[in-house]
Design a protein around this motif. Sequence first.
Motif, PDB file in Angstrom:
ATOM      1  N   VAL A 241       0.872  -1.212  -0.556  1.00 12.33           N
ATOM      2  CA  VAL A 241       0.163  -0.023  -0.076  1.00 12.33           C
ATOM      3  C   VAL A 241       1.565   1.166  -0.267  1.00 12.33           C
ATOM      4  O   VAL A 241       1.687   1.546   1.002  1.00 12.33           O
ATOM      5  N   HIS A 242       0.756   2.273  -0.947  1.00 11.70           N
ATOM      6  CA  HIS A 242       1.414   3.487  -0.752  1.00 11.70           C
ATOM      7  C   HIS A 242       1.161   4.496  -0.219  1.00 11.70           C
ATOM      8  O   HIS A 242      -0.387   4.213   0.343  1.00 11.70           O
ATOM      9  N   VAL A 243       1.849   4.003   1.631  1.00 10.73           N
ATOM     10  CA  VAL A 243       1.497   5.504   2.489  1.00 10.73           C
ATOM     11  C   VAL A 243       1.766   6.867   2.179  1.00 10.73           C
ATOM     12  O   VAL A 243       3.204   7.048   1.775  1.00 10.73           O
ATOM     13  N   PRO A 244       0.885   7.282   1.672  1.00  5.48           N
ATOM     14  CA  PRO A 244       1.362   8.757   1.674  1.00  5.48           C
ATOM     15  C   PRO A 244       1.495   9.784   2.720  1.00  5.48           C
ATOM     16  O   PRO A 244       2.090   9.571   3.415  1.00  5.48           O
ATOM     17  N   LEU A 245       2.773  10.994   1.973  1.00  4.88           N
ATOM     18  CA  LEU A 245       3.399  11.674   2.228  1.00  4.88           C
ATOM     19  C   LEU A 245       2.517  12.797   3.405  1.00  4.88           C
ATOM     20  O   LEU A 245       1.807  12.902   2.986  1.00  4.88           O
ATOM     21  N   PRO A 246       2.809  13.645   4.237  1.00  3.02           N
ATOM     22  CA  PRO A 246       1.838  14.711   5.235  1.00  3.02           C
ATOM     23  C   PRO A 246       1.474  15.438   4.090  1.00  3.02           C
ATOM     24  O   PRO A 246       0.436  16.387   4.417  1.00  3.02           O
ATOM     25  N   ASP A 247       2.493  16.358   2.507  1.00  2.00           N
ATOM     26  CA  ASP A 247       2.257  17.605   1.924  1.00  2.00           C
ATOM     27  C   ASP A 247       0.229  16.522   1.007  1.00  2.00           C
ATOM     28  O   ASP A 247       0.258  17.420   0.666  1.00  2.00           O
ATOM     29  N   GLU A 248       0.814  15.085   0.961  1.00  2.00           N
ATOM     30  CA  GLU A 248      -0.486  14.886   0.291  1.00  2.00           C
ATOM     31  C   GLU A 248      -1.718  15.041   0.997  1.00  2.00           C
ATOM     32  O   GLU A 248      -3.032  15.341   0.654  1.00  2.00           O
ATOM     33  N   ASN A 249      -1.683  14.376   2.620  1.00  2.00           N
ATOM     34  CA  ASN A 249      -2.412  14.786   3.437  1.00  2.00           C
ATOM     35  C   ASN A 249      -3.489  16.157   3.796  1.00  2.00           C
ATOM     36  O   ASN A 249      -4.050  16.199   3.402  1.00  2.00           O
ATOM     37  N   ILE A 250      -1.758  16.719   3.456  1.00  2.00           N
ATOM     38  CA  ILE A 250      -2.442  18.718   4.086  1.00  2.00           C
ATOM     39  C   ILE A 250      -3.396  18.864   2.991  1.00  2.00           C
ATOM     40  O   ILE A 250      -4.426  19.219   2.806  1.00  2.00           O
ATOM     41  N   ARG A 251      -2.706  18.525   1.002  1.00  2.00           N
ATOM     42  CA  ARG A 251      -3.198  18.444   0.422  1.00  2.00           C
ATOM     43  C   ARG A 251      -4.897  18.093   0.464  1.00  2.00           C
ATOM     44  O   ARG A 251      -5.941  19.029  -0.570  1.00  2.00           O
ATOM     45  N   ALA A 252      -5.219  16.993   0.762  1.00  2.00           N
ATOM     46  CA  ALA A 252      -6.450  16.393   0.878  1.00  2.00           C
ATOM     47  C   ALA A 252      -7.453  16.818   1.627  1.00  2.00           C
ATOM     48  O   ALA A 252      -8.654  16.209   2.129  1.00  2.00           O
ATOM     49  N   GLY A 253      -6.658  17.304   2.794  1.00  2.00           N
ATOM     50  CA  GLY A 253      -7.485  18.353   3.610  1.00  2.00           C
ATOM     51  C   GLY A 253      -7.818  16.586   4.703  1.00  2.00           C
ATOM     52  O   GLY A 253      -8.575  16.606   5.714  1.00  2.00           O
ATOM     53  N   VAL A 254      -7.276  15.330   5.047  1.00  2.00           N
ATOM     54  CA  VAL A 254      -6.962  14.103   5.621  1.00  2.00           C
ATOM     55  C   VAL A 254      -5.839  14.142   6.624  1.00  2.00           C
ATOM     56  O   VAL A 254      -5.040  14.124   6.409  1.00  2.00           O
ATOM     57  N   SER A 255      -5.895  14.149   8.258  1.00  2.00           N
ATOM     58  CA  SER A 255      -5.258  13.613   8.754  1.00  2.00           C
ATOM     59  C   SER A 255      -5.926  11.674   9.365  1.00  2.00           C
ATOM     60  O   SER A 255      -6.530  12.128  10.357  1.00  2.00           O
ATOM     61  N   TYR A 256      -5.058  10.861   9.963  1.00  2.00           N
ATOM     62  CA  TYR A 256      -4.915   9.697  10.125  1.00  2.00           C
ATOM     63  C   TYR A 256      -4.945   9.635  11.295  1.00  2.00           C
ATOM     64  O   TYR A 256      -5.174   8.417  12.328  1.00  2.00           O
ATOM     65  N   ILE A 257      -4.380  10.300  12.051  1.00  2.00           N
ATOM     66  CA  ILE A 257      -3.972  10.617  13.426  1.00  2.00           C
ATOM     67  C   ILE A 257      -4.995  11.383  13.503  1.00  2.00           C
ATOM     68  O   ILE A 257      -5.213  10.917  15.204  1.00  2.00           O
ATOM     69  N   LEU A 258      -5.829  11.926  13.979  1.00  2.00           N
ATOM     70  CA  LEU A 258      -7.312  12.759  14.042  1.00  2.00           C
ATOM     71  C   LEU A 258      -8.006  11.953  14.101  1.00  2.00           C
ATOM     72  O   LEU A 258      -9.619  11.516  14.635  1.00  2.00           O
ATOM     73  N   GLU A 259      -7.874  11.188  12.348  1.00  2.00           N
ATOM     74  CA  GLU A 259      -9.284   9.997  12.170  1.00  2.00           C
ATOM     75  C   GLU A 259      -8.608   9.522  10.913  1.00  2.00           C
ATOM     76  O   GLU A 259      -8.628   9.331  10.240  1.00  2.00           O
ATOM     77  N   GLU A 260      -8.478   8.250  12.091  1.00  2.00           N
ATOM     78  CA  GLU A 260      -7.845   7.132  11.522  1.00  2.00           C
ATOM     79  C   GLU A 260      -9.068   5.984  10.630  1.00  2.00           C
ATOM     80  O   GLU A 260     -10.361   6.290  10.835  1.00  2.00           O
TER      81      GLU A 260
END
Length: 735
Positions: A241-260
Motif C-alpha cells: 500500500v502506498h502510504v501518503p506523505l504529509p504534503d499529500e494528506n495536507i493537500r487532501a485535508g485528511v489526518s489519519y492521526i485525528l481520524e484513523e
Amino acid sequence: MTGIVYTGSDGKKYTAGAEISVKNAGEGLYVIAEDSFLAARILPPERRTQERLDRIRIMAKDPRKADLSAQTAWPETILYQNGRPVGYITRNLQRYLGAESILADREHVYPLNSRILMGQNLCTALNRLHRAGHLAGCLTPADIMVDSGTGMVMLSGTDFFQLRDSASGRIYPCKESASGYTAPEILRRLSGTNTVADLPLPVYTQETDLFALGVNLFQLLMGCHPFSCTGKGSGAGARPVHVPLPDENIRAGVSYILEENAAFGRPENVPDYRMLPRKIRQLFYRCFIEGSDRPEVRPGIGEWYDALEEMGGQLAQCRKNPRHIYPAENVSCPWCGTEQRMRAYKTAAAGHSAGGEPQGKKKDTPGGKADPGNTGTEELETMRGKADRTGSDSMDGKKKTGKETGNRKGGKKKSRIWIPLVLLLLLAAGMAAFFILTVPVPDVVGMSYNQALGVIESRGLVMVVGEEEFSDTVPDDTVISQTKAGSRLLRNGEVMVVLSKGPQVLELSDYAGAAEEDAVGWLEGDGFTVSTEYEYSEEIPQGKVLYTDPEAGSIVTPGDTITVYISKGSKYASVPDFTGLTREEAEELAAADELYIVDAGEIYSDQSAGLICAQMTDPGTSLERGASVYCYTSTGIVSSDGNLLSADKTHVTISEGDTAVITLRVSSECNYVSSYGNTNIDTLFGAWYEGEPVKLTISMNGSFEGTRLVQLRAYYGSDDSGDPDEILNLYVTCE
C-alpha cells in the motif's frame, strides 16, 4: 572576522568577538564583545543583495522593534564596514536550543508541562509578529529556538519572513516554503516545478501562519507530525500500500492521526490522539480538517494560548516514570501505553525467541504471581500489617504484664513532647525549601530593555513585555513599571514589564479625498484638536478633504491643532431656470448654489402675474458663486404666439459703440409697436409695410456687462394706451 570593529546605524561601535556555531546558517555570527547579550550577523558578499539589505533596513527602523526583539532575532542596528552595509546586530541565541532537538526527545527530558509552556511562548512570539503587521510565512521547527531552562521561545531567520514596511505599506513577501508546514490553500496552487516565489500575491496570510502554528503545536504535544501516518495490515501476504506523505494528506485535508480508518492510522510510537483534552482536540480539528477548505475558521493565537493554559493546570504525573506528564483526565499513563505498544510492535517484528517465551512476557515469581516491580512496596505493606496485628502482644506471643503495659503508656506520653518539635522542623524545612526553590524578583524600573532582560534572566526568571506606553518623561525602550518587584517567584516565573515608547510622535497621514466627518473623527480619535476651513475646488468634490495644515507627512504630537481644509465644490455654479417660480422660490433655489436674485422689474409675459417670467442669464450658464441673476416678474398674461410680431432672432450680442440689427415681420393688423427695456439700450424702427421685413437697430448708449431684455409690444390700436395685444422678448448681451 573576530576582532573587526563595525559601525552601527545608531552611531555606536561594535566589536566582533567569538564566533557562534550556527547549523547551516552560511553566514558569520559573532558575539559582540561590548555586550554578550547581542550578536553580529555578517552577510557574505554574495548575499548582500538589494532586496536583503532593504529588508534589514525596514526591520531595523520598525516602530515596534523593541517588542519584536523580545522573542525574535530581529535586526536592531545595521552594521557598516567602510561605509557599506554588511550585516546587523540581533539577540545572541547561543544558549537557545533548536526546537528540532526538543521534538526528537523520546526520553521525556522535556516533559509535557515544559512543552505546553514552550507552546504558549510560541503563541506570544507569533502574536508579536502579527501585531506589528508582519507574517512568519514559512514557520518550521528550524525557525524556533527554545531556552530549555525557562521555556522562552525565540524566532530566528526573521529577515526571510514576510515583512510590511510600516511607512510605505509595501510588502516584502516570504519566498520560502517547507514540506509539512505549508498550508493546503498554498499547496493546491502549486503545480509542476513552480514554487511559492512564482505565485501571484498574496501567498502567505495570517491564516497560513495559523496552520503552521497548529502543526508545530501538535508536534510539541504529541511528538509527531499531525499528517504523518502508517499503513495497516502490512503483514505477510498483505498487498503493498502506498502510504501518503504529509504534503499529500495536507493537500487532501485528511489526518489519519485525528481520524484513523481501515487503511491508515497513527505511527506505532505515537500515543492515542484522544489523550489530549477535548478542547485541544477541537482546536486541532478546526485547524487541520475544517480549516482545509475554510482557512478563516482556524483557531486564533489567543484561543491556542488560553487552551494551553487550561491544559497546563490539569496534568498528572506517572507513578512508574516521573518524567511522564499527561492530561489528568486519562485513566492511565498514555506514554507508558505507547511504550508498551512499541515493545509489542518490536516483539511481533522480531518474532519469538528460540525455545523460549515471547519477548516482553511477564513471568510469575516463585511462590506467587506478584509483579517484581512492586515487590518492595508489597513487602513494606506486609511488614506494616504484621506490626499492626501485634497489638499489645509481645513478639513471643505472650501477654505483657500490667506493669509492662503501664510503662508503655508512659512512653507514649513522653513521645508527644516531640510532636511540636517535629512540626517546627517541618516548618523550617518548608521555609528553607521556599527560599531554595524561589528567587527574588529584581526591580528593573528605569532600566533599558536589554539591561532589564539581562538582570531578570540572570535570576532564572522570564521577562514578558505586557504593553508599551508613550511617555514624555521615560526614554524610549525603558521599563516604566513591572509586576512582583521585591517578591519571590519560582524559577521560570514570569515578570511582566511595561516599556516606554518615548514621547508620542506621529507622522501625519494624508487625508486628501477623505470625507470631512471621517477625517475629523480619525484625527480627534488620535488626540488632535481639529479646526476646519472651506475652499472652492474644481477637482475635489464638495465635502471632501483638500489638505491639512500641517501638511501630510509632518511630525506631530497628540494635542496639536490640525486645520483641515474642506472642498466647497466648484467655484462656479450652473444657473437654474427660474421662470415660473415665485420670487421666494427662486431665491431659495439660487441660494443652494450661492447665487442671488435681483428684481429687474415687471413686464408682460405668458406667465401668471407675480411669477418670474424672464431672467437675464440663460439657464445652464456657468456663473461664479456669489453672482446675481436679474429676473423679471410678470404683470399678467399677454400672448407671445407671433401673430402680430416675429423676429429672425431673439438673442444678439453687441459691444460698446456697436449696433445689432434684427429683422422683424409685422402683421398688417398691427398699427403700433413700442419697446420697453434697459435705459442703456436704444431701439430704432424703420417703417414697415404689410408682409415686408422691418429692420430693428439696437445700440448701446452707455457701458454695462451682462444680458438685458428688450420687450417689443404690439397693438391693434394706433398707440400704446392700455395693455399690448402681443409681446416679443429680445435678449441683448453686452460685452
